[in-house]
Design a protein around this motif. Structure first.
Motif, PDB file in Angstrom:
ATOM      1  N   LYS A   1      56.896   5.472 -71.213  1.00 45.51           N
ATOM      2  CA  LYS A   1      55.463   5.845 -71.295  1.00 45.51           C
ATOM      3  C   LYS A   1      54.882   7.189 -70.388  1.00 45.51           C
ATOM      4  CE  LYS A   1      51.844   2.362 -70.716  1.00 45.51           C
ATOM      5  NZ  LYS A   1      50.700   1.127 -70.584  1.00 45.51           N
ATOM      6  N   PRO A   2      54.168   8.291 -70.658  1.00 51.67           N
ATOM      7  CA  PRO A   2      54.321   9.550 -69.881  1.00 51.67           C
ATOM      8  C   PRO A   2      53.814   8.615 -68.273  1.00 51.67           C
ATOM      9  CG  PRO A   2      52.878   9.714 -71.643  1.00 51.67           C
ATOM     10  CD  PRO A   2      54.042   8.503 -71.886  1.00 51.67           C
ATOM     11  N   LEU A   3      53.921   9.290 -67.051  1.00 57.34           N
ATOM     12  CA  LEU A   3      53.530   8.925 -65.917  1.00 57.34           C
ATOM     13  C   LEU A   3      52.257  10.133 -65.673  1.00 57.34           C
ATOM     14  CD1 LEU A   3      57.278   9.851 -63.711  1.00 57.34           C
ATOM     15  CD2 LEU A   3      56.109   7.562 -63.968  1.00 57.34           C
ATOM     16  N   PHE A   4      52.448  11.016 -66.092  1.00 61.36           N
ATOM     17  CA  PHE A   4      51.129  11.543 -65.615  1.00 61.36           C
ATOM     18  C   PHE A   4      49.441  10.472 -64.970  1.00 61.36           C
ATOM     19  CE2 PHE A   4      47.327  14.228 -65.453  1.00 61.36           C
ATOM     20  CZ  PHE A   4      47.242  15.040 -63.925  1.00 61.36           C
ATOM     21  N   PRO A   5      49.416   9.779 -66.930  1.00 62.02           N
ATOM     22  CA  PRO A   5      47.787   9.036 -66.918  1.00 62.02           C
ATOM     23  C   PRO A   5      48.207   8.161 -65.411  1.00 62.02           C
ATOM     24  CG  PRO A   5      48.999   9.569 -68.694  1.00 62.02           C
ATOM     25  CD  PRO A   5      50.063  10.170 -68.368  1.00 62.02           C
ATOM     26  N   GLN A   6      49.374   7.505 -65.824  1.00 64.25           N
ATOM     27  CA  GLN A   6      49.500   6.344 -64.250  1.00 64.25           C
ATOM     28  C   GLN A   6      49.169   6.779 -63.501  1.00 64.25           C
ATOM     29  OE1 GLN A   6      53.465   4.493 -65.895  1.00 64.25           O
ATOM     30  NE2 GLN A   6      52.204   2.544 -65.235  1.00 64.25           N
ATOM     31  N   LEU A   7      49.988   8.278 -63.055  1.00 64.80           N
ATOM     32  CA  LEU A   7      49.963   8.975 -61.347  1.00 64.80           C
ATOM     33  C   LEU A   7      48.694   9.093 -61.572  1.00 64.80           C
ATOM     34  CD1 LEU A   7      52.844  10.604 -61.490  1.00 64.80           C
ATOM     35  CD2 LEU A   7      52.582   8.722 -59.650  1.00 64.80           C
TER      36      LEU A   7
ATOM     37  N   LEU B   1      46.353   5.769 -60.170  1.00 65.95           N
ATOM     38  CA  LEU B   1      46.336   5.914 -59.089  1.00 65.95           C
ATOM     39  C   LEU B   1      45.840   6.270 -58.145  1.00 65.95           C
ATOM     40  CD1 LEU B   1      47.985   3.198 -57.097  1.00 65.95           C
ATOM     41  CD2 LEU B   1      49.892   4.758 -57.689  1.00 65.95           C
ATOM     42  N   SER B   2      45.730   7.565 -58.076  1.00 67.27           N
ATOM     43  CA  SER B   2      45.286   8.753 -57.493  1.00 67.27           C
ATOM     44  C   SER B   2      43.760   8.567 -57.395  1.00 67.27           C
ATOM     45  CB  SER B   2      45.682  10.158 -57.559  1.00 67.27           C
ATOM     46  OG  SER B   2      44.980  11.075 -57.005  1.00 67.27           O
ATOM     47  N   ILE B   3      43.224   8.011 -58.215  1.00 67.38           N
ATOM     48  CA  ILE B   3      41.337   7.852 -58.355  1.00 67.38           C
ATOM     49  C   ILE B   3      41.379   6.560 -57.598  1.00 67.38           C
ATOM     50  CG2 ILE B   3      40.062   7.888 -59.913  1.00 67.38           C
ATOM     51  CD1 ILE B   3      40.915   9.108 -61.184  1.00 67.38           C
ATOM     52  N   LEU B   4      42.455   5.266 -58.090  1.00 68.37           N
ATOM     53  CA  LEU B   4      41.921   4.095 -57.495  1.00 68.37           C
ATOM     54  C   LEU B   4      41.847   3.901 -56.233  1.00 68.37           C
ATOM     55  CD1 LEU B   4      43.035   1.602 -60.085  1.00 68.37           C
ATOM     56  CD2 LEU B   4      41.007   1.805 -59.822  1.00 68.37           C
TER      57      LEU B   4
END
Length: 152
Positions: free
Chosen positions: A2-8, A11-14
């Motif tokens: 999976k691409p990392l950017f969506p998860q990063l 995580l940043s938003i949360l």
């Protein structure tokens, strides 16, 4: 994979939401996140002189940004700049008692945040994650130093 950017990004938003709810001390003292990081950095180095260039290097931020941040912290009574006898151009950055007290409160909040964030993660997984984060930061620093630009 999976691409990392969506998860990063998620995580940043949360993490930002958590900080906004639980770090009430920042609001009451008009602290930015960077102020908190700098207070911690200076607190951990109280026995050694710290200068603006040390902050620039450690946090990978530009001189103008550090200057503006330190000016604001000085206005808010969080730091003082002391002349150094060996070199009149250098100013040692020192925390005030107010900042030390804030640091102790922030340290408690950070410990709680890390506890929530790392719940269910083994020490081995956490160690590997920290290694991975270090490599990612180094990759971005190299990219930037070679003239790479983001689309922002």
């Amino acid at each position: 994979m999976k691409p990392l950017f969506p998860q990063l990004h998620r995580l940043s938003i949360l993490a930002d939401r958590y900080r906004c709810r639980s770090f009430q001390i920042h609001t009451s003292e008009q602290l930015t996140g960077m102020h908190g990081w700098l207070i911690h950095f200076l607190y951990m180095r109280q026995d050694t002189p710290v200068y603006q260039r040390d902050i620039e290097k450690t946090f990978s931020i530009r001189r103008s940004t550090v200057t503006a941040t330190l000016n604001r912290m000085e206005e808010n009574g969080l730091i003082v700049r002391e002349s150094v006898p060996e070199d009149a151009r250098l100013k040692r950055i020192v925390l005030t008692e107010k900042a030390i007290s804030l640091h102790l409160s922030l340290e408690h909040e950070h410990a709680r945040f890390e506890q929530v964030l790392t719940d269910g993660i083994s020490p081995e997984e956490l160690a590997q994650f920290q290694k991975t984060l270090t490599i990612m930061c180094q990759n971005l620093e190299i990219f930037e130093s070679e003239g790479g630009h983001s689309t922002c």
